[in-house]
Scaffold this motif. Sequence first.
Motif, PDB file in Angstrom:
ATOM      1  N   LEU A  72      21.513 -12.338  10.182  1.00  0.00           N
ATOM      2  CA  LEU A  72      21.406 -12.981  11.495  1.00  0.00           C
ATOM      3  C   LEU A  72      22.765 -13.013  12.189  1.00  0.00           C
ATOM      4  N   GLY A  73      23.819 -13.368  11.438  1.00  0.00           N
ATOM      5  CA  GLY A  73      25.147 -13.428  12.035  1.00  0.00           C
ATOM      6  C   GLY A  73      25.644 -12.077  12.491  1.00  0.00           C
ATOM      7  N   SER A  74      25.420 -11.037  11.675  1.00  0.00           N
ATOM      8  CA  SER A  74      25.857  -9.691  12.057  1.00  0.00           C
ATOM      9  C   SER A  74      25.095  -9.194  13.277  1.00  0.00           C
ATOM     10  N   SER A  75      23.790  -9.512  13.326  1.00  0.00           N
ATOM     11  CA  SER A  75      22.992  -9.114  14.482  1.00  0.00           C
ATOM     12  C   SER A  75      23.470  -9.841  15.742  1.00  0.00           C
ATOM     13  N   ALA A  76      23.844 -11.105  15.590  1.00  0.00           N
ATOM     14  CA  ALA A  76      24.374 -11.866  16.737  1.00  0.00           C
ATOM     15  C   ALA A  76      25.670 -11.246  17.233  1.00  0.00           C
ATOM     16  N   VAL A 132      33.136 -26.277  32.319  1.00  0.00           N
ATOM     17  CA  VAL A 132      31.703 -26.000  32.274  1.00  0.00           C
ATOM     18  C   VAL A 132      31.342 -25.698  30.832  1.00  0.00           C
ATOM     19  N   SER A 133      30.348 -26.356  30.328  1.00  0.00           N
ATOM     20  CA  SER A 133      29.931 -26.150  28.943  1.00  0.00           C
ATOM     21  C   SER A 133      28.439 -25.949  28.903  1.00  0.00           C
ATOM     22  N   ARG A 134      28.016 -24.950  28.155  1.00  0.00           N
ATOM     23  CA  ARG A 134      26.590 -24.690  28.014  1.00  0.00           C
ATOM     24  C   ARG A 134      26.122 -25.265  26.693  1.00  0.00           C
ATOM     25  N   PRO A 135      25.225 -26.220  26.651  1.00  0.00           N
ATOM     26  CA  PRO A 135      24.731 -26.734  25.381  1.00  0.00           C
ATOM     27  C   PRO A 135      23.968 -25.657  24.637  1.00  0.00           C
ATOM     28  N   ASP A 136      24.064 -25.670  23.345  1.00  0.00           N
ATOM     29  CA  ASP A 136      23.369 -24.679  22.533  1.00  0.00           C
ATOM     30  C   ASP A 136      21.864 -24.893  22.624  1.00  0.00           C
ATOM     31  N   PRO A 137      21.097 -23.799  22.752  1.00  0.00           N
ATOM     32  CA  PRO A 137      19.653 -23.958  22.824  1.00  0.00           C
ATOM     33  C   PRO A 137      19.068 -24.438  21.505  1.00  0.00           C
ATOM     34  N   VAL A 138      19.716 -24.092  20.435  1.00  0.00           N
ATOM     35  CA  VAL A 138      19.285 -24.578  19.129  1.00  0.00           C
ATOM     36  C   VAL A 138      20.477 -25.227  18.485  1.00  0.00           C
ATOM     37  N   ARG A 139      20.389 -26.476  18.127  1.00  0.00           N
ATOM     38  CA  ARG A 139      21.531 -27.191  17.581  1.00  0.00           C
ATOM     39  C   ARG A 139      21.749 -26.801  16.135  1.00  0.00           C
ATOM     40  N   ALA A 140      23.013 -26.465  15.786  1.00  0.00           N
ATOM     41  CA  ALA A 140      23.292 -26.023  14.426  1.00  0.00           C
ATOM     42  C   ALA A 140      24.065 -27.079  13.695  1.00  0.00           C
ATOM     43  N   ALA A 164      22.495 -13.241  21.412  1.00  0.00           N
ATOM     44  CA  ALA A 164      23.535 -13.561  20.426  1.00  0.00           C
ATOM     45  C   ALA A 164      23.551 -15.056  20.127  1.00  0.00           C
ATOM     46  N   GLU A 165      23.416 -15.867  21.169  1.00  0.00           N
ATOM     47  CA  GLU A 165      23.462 -17.318  21.003  1.00  0.00           C
ATOM     48  C   GLU A 165      22.302 -17.798  20.126  1.00  0.00           C
ATOM     49  N   LEU A 166      21.116 -17.259  20.373  1.00  0.00           N
ATOM     50  CA  LEU A 166      19.950 -17.662  19.589  1.00  0.00           C
ATOM     51  C   LEU A 166      20.076 -17.219  18.133  1.00  0.00           C
ATOM     52  N   LEU A 167      20.517 -15.985  17.917  1.00  0.00           N
ATOM     53  CA  LEU A 167      20.662 -15.480  16.549  1.00  0.00           C
ATOM     54  C   LEU A 167      21.733 -16.251  15.781  1.00  0.00           C
ATOM     55  N   ALA A 168      22.858 -16.529  16.438  1.00  0.00           N
ATOM     56  CA  ALA A 168      23.924 -17.270  15.770  1.00  0.00           C
ATOM     57  C   ALA A 168      23.470 -18.683  15.428  1.00  0.00           C
ATOM     58  N   ALA A 228      26.616  -5.380  39.450  1.00  0.00           N
ATOM     59  CA  ALA A 228      27.278  -5.943  38.269  1.00  0.00           C
ATOM     60  C   ALA A 228      26.909  -7.403  38.078  1.00  0.00           C
ATOM     61  N   LEU A 229      26.884  -8.150  39.179  1.00  0.00           N
ATOM     62  CA  LEU A 229      26.528  -9.570  39.078  1.00  0.00           C
ATOM     63  C   LEU A 229      25.075  -9.740  38.651  1.00  0.00           C
ATOM     64  N   ASP A 230      24.201  -8.855  39.121  1.00  0.00           N
ATOM     65  CA  ASP A 230      22.792  -8.915  38.698  1.00  0.00           C
ATOM     66  C   ASP A 230      22.669  -8.746  37.176  1.00  0.00           C
ATOM     67  N   ARG A 231      23.474  -7.841  36.616  1.00  0.00           N
ATOM     68  CA  ARG A 231      23.434  -7.637  35.157  1.00  0.00           C
ATOM     69  C   ARG A 231      24.078  -8.807  34.418  1.00  0.00           C
ATOM     70  N   ALA A 232      25.098  -9.399  35.018  1.00  0.00           N
ATOM     71  CA  ALA A 232      25.842 -10.457  34.334  1.00  0.00           C
ATOM     72  C   ALA A 232      25.129 -11.797  34.370  1.00  0.00           C
ATOM     73  N   GLU A 233      24.377 -12.048  35.455  1.00  0.00           N
ATOM     74  CA  GLU A 233      23.806 -13.382  35.672  1.00  0.00           C
ATOM     75  C   GLU A 233      22.924 -13.859  34.514  1.00  0.00           C
ATOM     76  N   PRO A 234      21.978 -13.055  34.001  1.00  0.00           N
ATOM     77  CA  PRO A 234      21.115 -13.569  32.919  1.00  0.00           C
ATOM     78  C   PRO A 234      21.887 -13.937  31.652  1.00  0.00           C
ATOM     79  N   GLU A 235      23.024 -13.290  31.448  1.00  0.00           N
ATOM     80  CA  GLU A 235      23.811 -13.545  30.237  1.00  0.00           C
ATOM     81  C   GLU A 235      24.984 -14.483  30.496  1.00  0.00           C
ATOM     82  N   ASP A 236      25.203 -14.840  31.776  1.00  0.00           N
ATOM     83  CA  ASP A 236      26.313 -15.712  32.163  1.00  0.00           C
ATOM     84  C   ASP A 236      27.660 -15.128  31.752  1.00  0.00           C
TER      85      ASP A 236
END
Length: 889
Positions: free
Chosen positions: A536-540, A881-889, A552-556, A750-758
């Motif tokens: 999982l970590g290598s895939s992230a 600016v901080s993005r909370p993790d979608p899954v808390r580890a 990456a965030e979800l896998l990590a 470029a912004l269109d590609r970047a926006e979903p991944e922030d």
Amino acid sequence: MLEPPPSEVLVDRPALRARLDGALAAPLTLLVAPAGAGKSVLLDQWRARHDEIVTLRIDVDADDDDPVRFSRRLLAAVAAVRPGAAGLEPLTALGAGGIGEPLLDGLAAELGSFPETVIVLDDLHHLADPRLFADLGRLIALLPSNVHVVLSTRVDPPIAWSSLRLRNRMLELRQADLALDRSEAAELVQRVARRELPGPTLDPVIDRAEGWAAGLQLAGLAFRFTGGVEASDSLVAGIAGSDRLIADYLTEEVLVAVPDRDRHLLLRMASLDTMTADLLDHVLERTDGQQLLERFEDESLFLVALDPHRARFRFHHLFREFLRYRSRSEDPEAQRTLLVRAAEFHLGRDEVSPAVEYLLRARDWGRALDAIMTRGSEVFETGAMRTVVRWITTVPEPEWAGRLDVVLELGILVGMLGESGRAGGLLGRVATDPRATVGHRIAAEAWRSALAQWNPRPEEGIRAADRALALIAAHPGAPHPDVMRLTSPDLMTTLAIGSRGRAEFIAGDEDAAGSSFALALESDGIAYPPFRVGALGSSALLRIWQGRAGAAELLASEALDTAATAELLAHPVIADAYLARALTAAERGMPGAAAAHLRDGLLRAEANHRSQLVWVGRYVGGLVAATEGRYDHALDQVDLSRGGDLSAPGPAILDRLHGLRLSVLRRTGRAELALRRLVGTGPLGPAAAFETVAAALELRDRAAARRLIGETPSSAHDSPLDGIRRSLLLGWLAELDGSHEQAIGHVDAALDRAEPEDLVAVFLECGPVVLDLVGERAIDRGGVAARVATLRSDGRVGTAASDAPPASDPNAGLADPLTSRELEILALLPDHSTNAELARRCFVSVNTLKTHTAHIYRKLGVSGRSAAIARARELGLLDSVSRPDPVRA
């Protein structure tokens, strides 16, 4: 080192005890004197008169030269007083050959809440590992003022104490200080002898012993057993020579004088290390083991109690060494028999470690290897690998070289310890041995492929994985050897596929790596937690390498959740996930969060010297530094000449390092130098190719930039990051050509590609031309464009001057700066984790975590978590600016 005989023969030394009271006013006390000088007796007497002080004592032995074992013993002593400290145990796996910074910091934090405490390390001369000594020095420097360390040793430890000596922060007691004066010596001899002795008999002994406690006690025993004055005079006449010669002579006199039945028992008991009544009964075939131990202790025969309940004993080292020498010389076969019986006793209780030690001393190589091979995957999971390697290599190589299961285990273990060259040789021997079964060859090839994160030549890992998988496919029913329960067909399939993915990633074949990781995560062997966490970590890490930050965030997070459940958060296998989080935060323009995750990742990668991951960590560190305008630091991070013992980075990682170096040169006004560095370098990877075009654009060489863009093929795997970079280069070129609307179109793409991944950092890497274009779109688009514009206006993007000073450190501006541990915890506060979750993440008790957070609040002048987060962001200690993790580890 003389341990105390029963109280009726002790000689109290109040003046010396008073001097030792100085230990409570200094961080360190050093007791250096030969064996038998009375160091341990003094410490016991002193401790008995200070019940108000917590004393943690460790009797160091040769096995403690294994850093993991030593760290666990030290931690166990602390946890005996404060059980919550046991939560630090996973950090013993992160020592990188020593105690390690994480455990040192954790111990210092835990001990800060202790009452007045003294840590005694007795017999420190048994240690030889320079990394252990270096970390002991660091521990003493970190300890709070309520904790003091006493080192008792025969020789000066190789630690520099000059600063402590210069500041009078160190107490030293040496041989001359411990020597008994004439009245003390006379009292000791006569108490042990249990009779008054005339001056002519006593004086020569005192003169020749020169205050040496062991010699005086042996003389007292000899006087007790020799009886009459004539025999005593004969004894005195024979005393001459060095301390060791005197000890040997007097011990011989004692053995000759004690009753035959006791002499025989002493020689047999000396074969044992730690003695209990049950062990004695088994080995000596008796039923009175407890009475025997008590009687010998009462008779002052150098028997040492190891616990308050007097259930575990050992002989004084000096006495035991002589007894063992006599036993070997008189009847070596009988001693081997006793050692084997002791091993059988421990094996019957599933106590493998002491059993192996006895079998090795007995030179019963075959049974020792059999016992070693009963150890399972806990060797790998708990960091006990160095001990097992020592056991195997203690056996002469001709004895184990023919046992393929032993060679296979040794190869696996030294590989996981970071000795990839040695591991490859051992595993290669198994794979090519004509006696090897198909199962042996599969295991050897699969574990050879697992060396990918140490090896700068990824093609070797890919070939090894392919050979293992081909053998598995061709021989589905082949029997497999059972080595640490880590060589089953399912596990070898998962290991080979996942390792091939890592090698493909390092080689730069991202599509193949993604396919391999997906297959590994669907394979049956992925149920084994370390393999699942690693995959999982290598895939992230692969996903964020491509710019797929959300995936990456979800896998990590899943990797960290799995690691937490399996108690693997401190295991090196989680390094990939932490580095993936660090790179995700860096790409999103959150350097503070990136630094916290980067520290976690590098600690785990360095713990077993995974050089490829260390280089990834250095790339992330350089990216963060460049984003903040700390360009000199960024160049240091990617400087290959500063790699030390690291193996060279693999192709994909090398491309990123080169690309970042070129980017820093370009952004600091040295675009021509960046281009010159590319001359003769051969085919360029994506990062270096991007920088080639960017340098040409920075120099406003539009023709060269247009040609280079045309020569650079579009990404075959549709990587968001590569797509964004290509659009930004086209927009930059269009703006230089005067086609402003076309330039805005490319930037919007470029912004269109970047926006979903922030993704933010990729824009900050470009020059002012691109940043101006992004700024134009900030109001209309918001999102990433607005964040880039804000970071630029806030000065978060470094200036173009190569000699620009680093940004001021907001922590240094505090009246009472936060410690590194407090900064680490501060960075985790925005995650909204509970105190219990934060404590688990930081490997401290909840009480210690509360102490840290209270210190943070006090230093920031606030009263709670929310206020601390707001104040830290205001000061620049946390990202705005901080993005909370979608899954808390």
